[in-house]
Design an enzyme around this catalytic site. Sequence first.
Site, PDB file in Angstrom:
ATOM      1  CD  GLU A  13      -3.035  -1.015   2.162  1.00  0.00           C
ATOM      2  OE1 GLU A  13      -4.150  -1.488   1.926  1.00  0.00           O
ATOM      3  OE2 GLU A  13      -2.726  -0.545   3.271  1.00  0.00           O
ATOM      4  CG  ASN A  24      -3.658   5.445  13.883  1.00  0.00           C
ATOM      5  OD1 ASN A  24      -4.541   6.262  14.131  1.00  0.00           O
ATOM      6  ND2 ASN A  24      -2.502   5.798  13.341  1.00  0.00           N
ATOM      7  N   GLY A  61       7.127  -2.149   5.957  1.00  0.00           N
ATOM      8  CA  GLY A  61       8.495  -2.641   5.874  1.00  0.00           C
ATOM      9  C   GLY A  61       9.510  -1.789   6.604  1.00  0.00           C
ATOM     10  CG  HIS A 108       7.435   3.631  19.060  1.00  0.00           C
ATOM     11  ND1 HIS A 108       6.825   4.764  18.600  1.00  0.00           N
ATOM     12  CD2 HIS A 108       7.692   2.875  17.961  1.00  0.00           C
ATOM     13  CE1 HIS A 108       6.703   4.686  17.283  1.00  0.00           C
ATOM     14  NE2 HIS A 108       7.232   3.579  16.869  1.00  0.00           N
ATOM     15  CB  SER A 119       9.935   3.727  15.027  1.00  0.00           C
ATOM     16  OG  SER A 119       9.375   4.165  13.811  1.00  0.00           O
ATOM     17  CB  CYS A 137       7.184  -5.344   8.513  1.00  0.00           C
ATOM     18  SG  CYS A 137       8.526  -4.479   9.345  1.00  0.00           S
ATOM     19  CB  CYS A 174       3.034   7.207   3.494  1.00  0.00           C
ATOM     20  SG  CYS A 174       3.609   6.078   4.754  1.00  0.00           S
ATOM     21  CB  CYS A 181       3.157  -2.193  13.800  1.00  0.00           C
ATOM     22  SG  CYS A 181       3.066  -1.796  12.041  1.00  0.00           S
ATOM     23  CB  CYS A 230       6.565  -3.106  16.085  1.00  0.00           C
ATOM     24  SG  CYS A 230       8.228  -2.724  15.505  1.00  0.00           S
ATOM     25  CB  SER A 263      10.420   6.153   9.339  1.00  0.00           C
ATOM     26  OG  SER A 263      10.079   5.763  10.648  1.00  0.00           O
ATOM     27  CB  CYS A 266       0.976   5.396  11.724  1.00  0.00           C
ATOM     28  SG  CYS A 266       1.384   7.054  11.248  1.00  0.00           S
TER      29      CYS A 266
HETATM   30  N1  SAH Z   1       9.907   0.108   9.938  1.00  0.00           N
HETATM   31  C1  SAH Z   1      10.029   1.553   9.883  1.00  0.00           C
HETATM   32  C2  SAH Z   1       9.088   2.151   8.881  1.00  0.00           C
HETATM   33  C3  SAH Z   1       7.616   2.035   9.232  1.00  0.00           C
HETATM   34  S1  SAH Z   1       7.109   3.603   9.739  1.00  0.00           S
HETATM   35  C4  SAH Z   1       9.847   2.127  11.271  1.00  0.00           C
HETATM   36  O1  SAH Z   1       9.533   1.361  12.186  1.00  0.00           O
HETATM   37  O2  SAH Z   1      10.086   3.313  11.468  1.00  0.00           O
HETATM   38  C5  SAH Z   1       5.557   3.336  10.418  1.00  0.00           C
HETATM   39  C6  SAH Z   1       5.391   4.222  11.653  1.00  0.00           C
HETATM   40  O3  SAH Z   1       4.073   4.016  12.186  1.00  0.00           O
HETATM   41  C7  SAH Z   1       6.366   3.834  12.721  1.00  0.00           C
HETATM   42  O4  SAH Z   1       6.768   4.946  13.469  1.00  0.00           O
HETATM   43  C8  SAH Z   1       5.503   2.919  13.546  1.00  0.00           C
HETATM   44  O5  SAH Z   1       6.043   2.738  14.802  1.00  0.00           O
HETATM   45  C9  SAH Z   1       4.189   3.641  13.538  1.00  0.00           C
HETATM   46  N2  SAH Z   1       3.065   2.778  13.884  1.00  0.00           N
HETATM   47  C10 SAH Z   1       2.965   1.459  13.673  1.00  0.00           C
HETATM   48  N3  SAH Z   1       1.788   0.976  14.113  1.00  0.00           N
HETATM   49  C11 SAH Z   1       1.123   2.029  14.615  1.00  0.00           C
HETATM   50  C12 SAH Z   1      -0.168   2.179  15.204  1.00  0.00           C
HETATM   51  N4  SAH Z   1      -0.983   1.141  15.348  1.00  0.00           N
HETATM   52  N5  SAH Z   1      -0.548   3.417  15.578  1.00  0.00           N
HETATM   53  C13 SAH Z   1       0.280   4.470  15.400  1.00  0.00           C
HETATM   54  N6  SAH Z   1       1.503   4.390  14.855  1.00  0.00           N
HETATM   55  C14 SAH Z   1       1.924   3.176  14.474  1.00  0.00           C
END
Ligand code: SAH
Length: 395
Positions: free
Chosen positions: A100, A329, A198, A254, A252, A120, A113, A127, A124, A230, A372
Site C-alpha cells: 500500500e 491507531n 516494511g 516509542h 521509531s 515486515c 508514504c 503495528c 512490533c 523512518s 500509521c
Molecule cells: N519500519 C520503519 C518504517 C515504518 S514507519 C519504522 O519502524 O520506522 C511506520 C510508523 O508508524 C512507525 O513509526 C511505527 O512505529 C508507527 N506505527 C505502527 N503501528 C502504529 C499504530 N498502530 N498506531 C500508530 N503508529 C503506528
Amino acid sequence: MASEIPTTNQRRDLVGLDRINLAAEMAGFGAQPFRARQLWHWIYHRGVTDFSQMTSLSKAFRGRLAEDYELIRPAVTRSLVSADGTRKWLLRFPDGHEVETVYIPEEDRGTLCVSSQVGCTLNCTFCHTGTQLLVRNLTPAEIVAQVMVARDALGEWPLPQADRLPGTPEVATDAHGLNPRTEGPRPGVTNIVLMGMGEPLYNYDNVATAMKIAMDPEGLSISRRKITLSTAGVVPMIRRCGAELAVNLAISLHAVRDEIRNRLVPLNHKYPIAELLDACRNYPGASNARRITFEYVMLKGVNDSPADARELVRLIAGIPAKVNLIPFNPWPGAPYECSTDTAIAAFSDIVFAAGYSAPVRTPRGRDIFAACGQLKSASVRARRSGREPEAVSSP
Ligand code: SAH
C-alpha cells in the site's frame, strides 16, 4: 547487466534503472549516450509509459525500444479516498504480492508514504503490518513506481509540449487548480516519507537506488530535504544512510526504557536504546536546521506517563531533535489502547517545555485504514470478510 532486469513476456522493464544502469542498458542496445538521457526524461520527468509517445526519438528507434522493453506500472487493485482527502492505493506486482501507498495532502505540501517491503519482519507489537506472514524486499522499480503511480493518479506529470497552448504553464490546471485531464488537485507529491510497510534499512540498497532516482533533478525531482526515512533502529545502517543518501532521519523510538522497548519493538534486543541514540548523535548531516524526528506512539498506561516524557527529554539531550507524538491507531485485536487526550497533551507539554517541538500527529485516513500501522493487513481482512472499509472508492 541486462539479465538483472525483471522480464515480463520477454520484454524488460526500464523503470527502476538508475542513470548508470540505463546508460549501460542503452549502450548494450547499440544506442548513443544521449538517447539514454532522452529516455530518462520521458520515463521519470514526463511519466510516459508508451514508447510511441516519446516524440523526440525517431519512429524507428521507438519501434525498436517497444520490441525489447516496456515501462511497467504495478496494477492498482484498489484506490480509496478518505473523507479527509487522504488517498490509499493497493498495488499488485506481477508475482501477486501487494503493498500500500498513501498520499496525504496538506495545504502547502503533499506527502507520499512509500512502502519498502511486502510485510515486515520486525513484529512490533502495536503495528498491524507486523502481523502479516508474507514478506519480501521490494525492488528499486517497485519502490519508485509508487511515486509514479501517485503522479499518474494525481495527474501531475507535465503535459507534453504538443498538448499545450502557447503561454500555458507546464502543468495545466483549470480554474479550481485541477488538471483538466484528471481529478488531481495540487499540491501533488512534494515529499516522500519511507514510513509505509516494511523496514527500509533492511532493504537499504534497493531503497537507496529508488531514492536516488526520485531525487534526480531531471526526473521526479524530489529533493533529499523532502525525503524522510523512518527506521525502527537498524543501527549499523544508520550511518551509511546519512553518509550516502543524506535524507532526513526519523526514529521509531516509542519507549525510553529497554525493558518496555524490547516489548514494543523487539529489534531493541539487538540494538538497545543507548546504541540507537549514539547512532543518532553521529548521524551525518543532522543539525538544528535538519533535525532528527523521534516518533513516539502513545499507548495508554504503557509509555505515556510524565516520567516517561522527562526521561525522553533526558535521553535526546544534545541531539538536534523533534518529537512526533502519534496517537495509537487501533486495529482489530490490538493488545493496546490509545492514550487519553489529557495524557498526550501533558506528555507533549513536558517535551515542549524542554525546548523540543512536540506536535501530536493528526491521524489521517483512519476511515480507509491508511493511518500509521494500519497498512495492508486491514485491506486483506476487509476483502476476505467481504466488508469494505467505509470510504469513497474510485476505480
Ligand atoms: N519500519 C520503519 C518504517 C515504518 S514507519 C519504522 O519502524 O520506522 C511506520 C510508523 O508508524 C512507525 O513509526 C511505527 O512505529 C508507527 N506505527 C505502527 N503501528 C502504529 C499504530 N498502530 N498506531 C500508530 N503508529 C503506528
